[in-house]
Design an enzyme around this catalytic site. Structure first.
Site, PDB file in Angstrom:
ATOM      1  CG  LEU A 131      -1.872   1.166   1.384  1.00  0.00           C
ATOM      2  CD1 LEU A 131      -2.950   1.098   0.307  1.00  0.00           C
ATOM      3  CD2 LEU A 131      -2.485   1.155   2.778  1.00  0.00           C
ATOM      4  CG  HIS A 132       2.238   2.927  -3.158  1.00  0.00           C
ATOM      5  ND1 HIS A 132       1.981   1.610  -3.469  1.00  0.00           N
ATOM      6  CD2 HIS A 132       2.185   3.605  -4.337  1.00  0.00           C
ATOM      7  CE1 HIS A 132       1.794   1.490  -4.777  1.00  0.00           C
ATOM      8  NE2 HIS A 132       1.906   2.687  -5.325  1.00  0.00           N
ATOM      9  CG  LEU A 133      -1.181   9.049   0.399  1.00  0.00           C
ATOM     10  CD1 LEU A 133      -2.551   9.028  -0.274  1.00  0.00           C
ATOM     11  CD2 LEU A 133      -1.256   9.675   1.789  1.00  0.00           C
TER      12      LEU A 133
END
Length: 220
Positions: A132-134
């Site tokens: 997961l990465h923003l």
């Protein structure tokens, strides 16, 4: 105490890499090799040349192939492969990721005295990298790494989901619905994200958007 935390994080990273490699090996005709793309973000989280900031919950890195002047990734230390794996238990974590991204924007604007340059914080509907990465990305899209239609549409159509929208959906439904249908947005016509004027190709588009953005050094 700090050394113990650092060692624990390294152990967790190595464990996640092994899990990703095992998964890739099961779904591919050949075993995943060292340096497999699926391990890219986990390796980058430990790269001092890319790391911008970190705390006990997240690591912030520079995108290795930035699509704008300012492009960072906020990644949780918790093992979460994608938005589809997020549950209501991680809502506070996503809020923390958003907060850290916004703090970075605020610090950058103060330090660099940026003129009218906006940012967006969000996630890709179907990310190309595991973990997961923003994305925290400035809206100038002034970068040599922005080369293809797919790159452009992944950040300027609803393929890119605003962080606040994700948090609202998670708070309301307790999960993030599958966004696979948004994959077609990558095939959309090339349109300026400011005036929406259609452009025939990437060179024309990149030349056009320069008319909408301020140059470094310009006064407010």
């Amino acid at each position: 105490m700090m050394a113990a935390k650092g060692n624990a994080f390294s152990v967790m990273m190595n464990s996640q890499k092994r899990k990703l490699a095992d998964g890739a090996a099961k779904t591919a005709s050949q075993p995943a090799k060292k340096g497999h793309w699926s391990m890219g973000l986990l390796s980058s989280m430990e790269d001092p040349a890319l790391k911008v900031d970190s705390d006990d919950r997240v690591v912030i890195i520079k995108d290795k192939y930035p699509k704008a002047r300012y492009h960072w990734l906020v990644l949780p230390k918790e093992n979460i492969p994608s938005l589809k794996a997020v549950s209501s238990e991680q809502l506070d974590l996503l809020k923390h990721m958003h907060k850290k991204g916004q703090e970075l924007i605020d610090r950058t604007e103060d330090a660099k005295h940026l003129i009218d340059l906006s940012f967006r914080l969000g996630y890709h509907a179907i990310p190309s990298m595991s973990h997961l990465h923003l994305h925290v990305i400035s809206q100038d899209f002034d970068s040599p790494c922005l080369k293809h239609k797919k790159h452009w549409n992944s950040f300027t159509t609803d393929y890119f989901i605003d962080s606040e929208e994700v948090m609202e959906e998670l708070e309301k439904d307790g999960k993030i619905a599958d966004k696979g249908s948004r994959n077609d947005r990558l095939k959309d016509p090339l349109r300026c994200h400011v005036c929406k004027k259609e452009q025939v190709n990437m060179p024309k588009l990149k030349a056009h958007i320069l008319s909408h953005i301020a140059k470094p050094g310009d006064k407010k």
